[in-house]
Design a protein around this motif. Sequence first.
Motif, mmCIF file in Angstrom:
data_model
loop_
_atom_site.group_PDB
_atom_site.id
_atom_site.type_symbol
_atom_site.label_atom_id
_atom_site.label_comp_id
_atom_site.label_asym_id
_atom_site.label_seq_id
_atom_site.Cartn_x
_atom_site.Cartn_y
_atom_site.Cartn_z
ATOM 1 N N TYR A 290 0.828 -1.209 0.000
ATOM 2 C CA TYR A 290 0.000 0.000 0.000
ATOM 3 C C TYR A 290 0.860 1.257 0.000
ATOM 4 O O TYR A 290 0.534 2.243 -0.668
ATOM 5 C CB TYR A 290 -0.930 0.011 1.210
ATOM 6 N N LEU A 291 1.953 1.246 0.748
ATOM 7 C CA LEU A 291 2.848 2.402 0.756
ATOM 8 C C LEU A 291 3.428 2.641 -0.629
ATOM 9 O O LEU A 291 3.538 3.787 -1.082
ATOM 10 C CB LEU A 291 3.967 2.187 1.785
ATOM 11 N N GLU A 292 3.807 1.572 -1.313
ATOM 12 C CA GLU A 292 4.339 1.704 -2.670
ATOM 13 C C GLU A 292 3.303 2.334 -3.603
ATOM 14 O O GLU A 292 3.650 3.137 -4.474
ATOM 15 C CB GLU A 292 4.744 0.331 -3.206
ATOM 16 N N ARG A 293 2.058 1.975 -3.391
ATOM 17 C CA ARG A 293 1.007 2.443 -4.290
ATOM 18 C C ARG A 293 0.507 3.842 -3.956
ATOM 19 O O ARG A 293 0.254 4.656 -4.852
ATOM 20 C CB ARG A 293 -0.171 1.461 -4.241
ATOM 21 N N PHE A 294 0.357 4.155 -2.651
ATOM 22 C CA PHE A 294 -0.343 5.381 -2.273
ATOM 23 C C PHE A 294 0.537 6.475 -1.673
ATOM 24 O O PHE A 294 0.130 7.630 -1.646
ATOM 25 C CB PHE A 294 -1.470 5.050 -1.285
ATOM 26 N N LEU A 295 1.711 6.136 -1.169
ATOM 27 C CA LEU A 295 2.543 7.159 -0.535
ATOM 28 C C LEU A 295 2.956 8.268 -1.507
ATOM 29 O O LEU A 295 2.923 9.449 -1.122
ATOM 30 C CB LEU A 295 3.765 6.511 0.120
ATOM 31 N N PRO A 296 3.340 7.962 -2.757
ATOM 32 C CA PRO A 296 3.653 9.066 -3.685
ATOM 33 C C PRO A 296 2.484 10.038 -3.860
ATOM 34 O O PRO A 296 2.686 11.255 -3.944
ATOM 35 C CB PRO A 296 3.982 8.338 -4.990
ATOM 36 N N SER B 155 -2.873 3.416 5.479
ATOM 37 C CA SER B 155 -1.935 3.292 4.362
ATOM 38 C C SER B 155 -2.634 2.961 3.053
ATOM 39 O O SER B 155 -2.034 3.108 1.981
ATOM 40 C CB SER B 155 -0.885 2.222 4.670
ATOM 41 N N ASP B 156 -3.906 2.522 3.113
ATOM 42 C CA ASP B 156 -4.647 2.162 1.894
ATOM 43 C C ASP B 156 -5.615 3.260 1.473
ATOM 44 O O ASP B 156 -6.692 2.998 0.959
ATOM 45 C CB ASP B 156 -5.391 0.836 2.083
ATOM 46 N N ILE B 157 -5.191 4.506 1.671
ATOM 47 C CA ILE B 157 -6.003 5.677 1.306
ATOM 48 C C ILE B 157 -5.346 6.407 0.136
ATOM 49 O O ILE B 157 -4.144 6.668 0.143
ATOM 50 C CB ILE B 157 -6.133 6.649 2.495
ATOM 51 N N GLU B 158 -6.157 6.759 -0.849
ATOM 52 C CA GLU B 158 -5.715 7.651 -1.926
ATOM 53 C C GLU B 158 -6.326 9.021 -1.671
ATOM 54 O O GLU B 158 -7.549 9.170 -1.618
ATOM 55 C CB GLU B 158 -6.170 7.128 -3.291
ATOM 56 N N VAL B 159 -5.474 10.035 -1.498
ATOM 57 C CA VAL B 159 -5.971 11.376 -1.223
ATOM 58 C C VAL B 159 -6.151 12.141 -2.527
ATOM 59 O O VAL B 159 -5.758 11.678 -3.603
ATOM 60 C CB VAL B 159 -5.018 12.132 -0.258
ATOM 61 N N THR B 160 -6.743 13.320 -2.438
ATOM 62 C CA THR B 160 -7.035 14.138 -3.606
ATOM 63 C C THR B 160 -6.500 15.554 -3.375
ATOM 64 O O THR B 160 -6.153 15.918 -2.252
ATOM 65 C CB THR B 160 -8.554 14.203 -3.863
ATOM 66 N N PRO B 161 -6.427 16.368 -4.412
ATOM 67 C CA PRO B 161 -5.962 17.742 -4.224
ATOM 68 C C PRO B 161 -6.802 18.485 -3.182
ATOM 69 O O PRO B 161 -8.024 18.328 -3.130
ATOM 70 C CB PRO B 161 -6.130 18.360 -5.619
ATOM 71 N N ASP B 162 -6.130 19.277 -2.350
ATOM 72 C CA ASP B 162 -6.789 20.121 -1.352
ATOM 73 C C ASP B 162 -7.643 19.307 -0.380
ATOM 74 O O ASP B 162 -8.727 19.712 0.012
ATOM 75 C CB ASP B 162 -7.655 21.184 -2.042
ATOM 76 N N TRP B 163 -7.118 18.158 0.041
ATOM 77 C CA TRP B 163 -7.883 17.309 0.959
ATOM 78 C C TRP B 163 -7.711 17.718 2.416
ATOM 79 O O TRP B 163 -8.514 17.321 3.258
ATOM 80 C CB TRP B 163 -7.465 15.838 0.788
ATOM 81 N N ILE B 164 -6.701 18.536 2.707
ATOM 82 C CA ILE B 164 -6.407 18.895 4.096
ATOM 83 C C ILE B 164 -7.010 20.238 4.493
ATOM 84 O O ILE B 164 -7.682 20.355 5.531
ATOM 85 C CB ILE B 164 -4.885 18.911 4.342
ATOM 86 N N ASP B 165 -6.768 21.267 3.696
ATOM 87 C CA ASP B 165 -7.085 22.637 4.101
ATOM 88 C C ASP B 165 -8.551 22.873 4.473
ATOM 89 O O ASP B 165 -8.831 23.558 5.478
ATOM 90 C CB ASP B 165 -6.656 23.619 3.011
ATOM 91 N N PRO B 166 -9.530 22.346 3.725
ATOM 92 C CA PRO B 166 -10.930 22.607 4.123
ATOM 93 C C PRO B 166 -11.278 22.034 5.496
ATOM 94 O O PRO B 166 -12.048 22.655 6.244
ATOM 95 C CB PRO B 166 -11.742 21.916 3.019
ATOM 96 N N VAL B 167 -10.699 20.892 5.820
ATOM 97 C CA VAL B 167 -11.004 20.278 7.113
ATOM 98 C C VAL B 167 -10.367 21.080 8.243
ATOM 99 O O VAL B 167 -11.005 21.360 9.266
ATOM 100 C CB VAL B 167 -10.524 18.811 7.152
ATOM 101 N N ILE B 168 -9.117 21.480 8.058
ATOM 102 C CA ILE B 168 -8.435 22.260 9.097
ATOM 103 C C ILE B 168 -9.116 23.609 9.278
ATOM 104 O O ILE B 168 -9.285 24.095 10.412
ATOM 105 C CB ILE B 168 -6.944 22.436 8.756
ATOM 106 N N ALA B 169 -9.556 24.232 8.184
ATOM 107 C CA ALA B 169 -10.270 25.513 8.287
ATOM 108 C C ALA B 169 -11.559 25.339 9.086
ATOM 109 O O ALA B 169 -11.915 26.193 9.922
ATOM 110 C CB ALA B 169 -10.568 26.054 6.893
#
Length: 345
Positions: free
Chosen positions: A17-23, A88-102
């Motif tokens: 999973y790290l090989e697939r999703f960490l990048p 580790s088996d999560i694929e994130v998307t652009p701007d996935w952090i900022d709206p939640v922190i805001a």
Amino acid sequence: MASSVAIVILNYNGKHYLERFLPNILKYSEGYDIWIADNASTDHSLDWVKVNFPTLKTLSIDENRGYAGGYNEALKHIEADYYILLNSDIEVTPDWIDPVIAFMDSDPNIAACQPKIRAFDLPTHFEYAGAAGGFMDYLGYPFCRGRIFDTRDEDLGQFDDQGDVFWATGACMFLRADAFHKANGFDERFFAHMEEIDLCWRLLNMQYRITYCGKSTVYHVGGGTLHKSNPRKTFLNYRNNLIMLFKNLPKGRRWKTVLIRLMLDGVSSVRFMATGAWPDVLAIVRAHFAFYRMIPTLMKHTPRNTNRAPLYYKSIVWEYFVLGKHRFDQLSGINPKKTSATTPR
């Protein structure tokens, strides 16, 4: 001053999973600290991380302490205003952090938040572990907006809102660090499964808010450590559900509710028998006896919290299997409080 955020990935034999999703995580999390906390893996995944991503911060835990114990140990060593606990088996998307922190910055009483969780194998639909925010009925059965039992809804924008829920998924859980530590973290007796619901229930009883932010989306594979058909997972789910109920329900409702749940677990065992899933039947029996052995300890050490959590005071089992209500919008009596990320309460 901007809040500090640490993304913490707890890994156990998850090299593939790290090989697939960490990048992908690195690509869309630029500027944030990323930690790999390794739960005594045997697949050399931590060595792979150190070779391929030498700038990442790593922690090595000397034994597999499960989700609960692994994160408790890791977060003792990480300083930040917010933790993002990420499978580790999560694929994130652009701007996935900022709206939640805001959204969390808008109200210091928000202790936890989750983004929208879609299924990696069916990207148009919600995923089992969290979907669009979790709820729980009075008998301890968890369900989600967008997923009730085995029914997953297609994401048509119906849950692009943000507001209060009962529990946030541990697959991608944003946590206010000081609230997490005030609650003494996860209950390590759970090892894995439902420990995040237990934490959210305790935080609600401490007058914090648990929330969902539909402005952020991630995709979850699910079942990365234990497949849903694994009897070990059945054991943990049934045992931990009973522990959670006994710990968090008001004293006057505890025994009655647990007794009803034990009987319903018996009905569940009959359903497993009908499909020939005898290992799961045995797992439920073992879960019950494990719970019985823990009762003296639970009674002695568990604080008697006043229940302030918004349980769904109907049976989701009855609503789903008897009345045929398979979608969240068909349920009555739930009106999640919606708020604006720019307007504090």
